[in-house]
Design a protein around this motif. Structure first.
Motif: not given
Lengths: 127, 139
Positions: B43, B46-48, B107-108, B111-112, B124, B126-127, B132
């Motif tokens: 984590d 901004e993202s996982y 998750i967005d 934006k993955t 990757t 994105s949350k 966030k």
């Protein structure tokens, strides 16, 4: 004769750094022309991989980097980087000058061609 | 009240953690052959970042599905002996692997991104903006 496929030299030495050492999984194939060694080395790049031949001892050593960085928090899995290391005894029949290595998708392929003179040949019997 | 499901959950979580530690203890080490690796999830705010070792797997043999907070990854590999060769040693296992992971936040999907490099799959995720981290300024 076929040491690479039957006997294996293991490294009984211990590491100075606290970095785990893993034996990569290896497949060995052979035909009349060459011995083919295939090793799984995920995360290893051609820069961080060394394949050394000293006398008849072939050593594969790959380093893999740690996770994405210090500011990232680990949620799952392990955070340690490790080394891949494995050593083999190369049979005399291999032409060490012609060994070729190729690293693709984290898989190392080593071609160990046999000497021309050790290749099996059939002698024609004249009637 | 002693009867509380949270207590149960806590104990099961502790057992899981212990099991993982034991597995890790017998995992990578001198004289041991590498096994199918455990994925890692980071984590970074901004993202996982999800990563798993898939040596020898081509992009075509991988699927990644993301739905809300769940990521499902599948990978297949069938190492075969090259034509005309005799097999002397066969340690590189074939696998058909499929696992789902639930992340702590949604998750967005837009934006993955995923990449496959040196036999490691990195995704990757994105949350969503509401997940966030944000700093609240004191007025």
């Amino acid at each position: 004769m076929n040491d690479l496929t039957h006997n294996e030299t293991t490294t009984p030495t211990e590491q100075v750094a606290d970095r785990p050492v893993v034996r990569p999984a290896v497949d060995v194939f052979e035909n009349q022309d060459e011995i083919l060694l295939v090793a799984d080395l995920p995360g290893v790049t051609s820069e961080s991989l060394s394949v050394d031949l000293e006398d008849d001892r072939l050593t594969i050593h790959g380093r893999r980097a740690k996770g994405p960085g210090d500011d990232a928090r680990l949620l799952m899995g392990t955070d340690t980087a490790w080394d891949y290391r494995r050593a083999f005894t190369v049979p005399d029949a291999v032409d060490v000058e012609k060994i070729k290595a190729n690293l693709e998708d984290g898989v190392l392929t080593l071609h160990l061609p046999r000497h021309e003179r050790t290749k099996p040949r059939r002698i024609h019997v004249k009637a | 009240m002693w009867f509380n499901w949270n207590d149960f959950d806590r104990h099961f979580t502790a057992i899981d953690a212990l099991r993982r530690q034991i597995e890790r203890g017998v995992g990578p080490g001198p004289g041991r052959t590498a096994r199918w690796a455990e994925p890692t999830v980071y984590d970074n705010g901004e993202s996982y970042v999800f990563a798993v070792d898939v040596p020898g797997v081509k992009a075509d043999d991988l699927t990644i599905d993301v739905h809300e907070a769940t990521i499902t990854v599948s990978a297949t590999r069938t190492p075969t002996a090259p034509e005309g060769y005799a097999t002397q040693r066969s340690e590189r296992a074939a696998f058909e692997w499929k696992r789902s992971f639930t992340l702590p936040a949604k998750i967005d999907n837009e934006k993955t991104s995923a990449k496959l490099e040196h036999g490691v799959l990195t995704v990757t995720l994105s949350k969503l903006p509401e997940a966030k981290p944000r700093r609240i300024a004191i007025a």
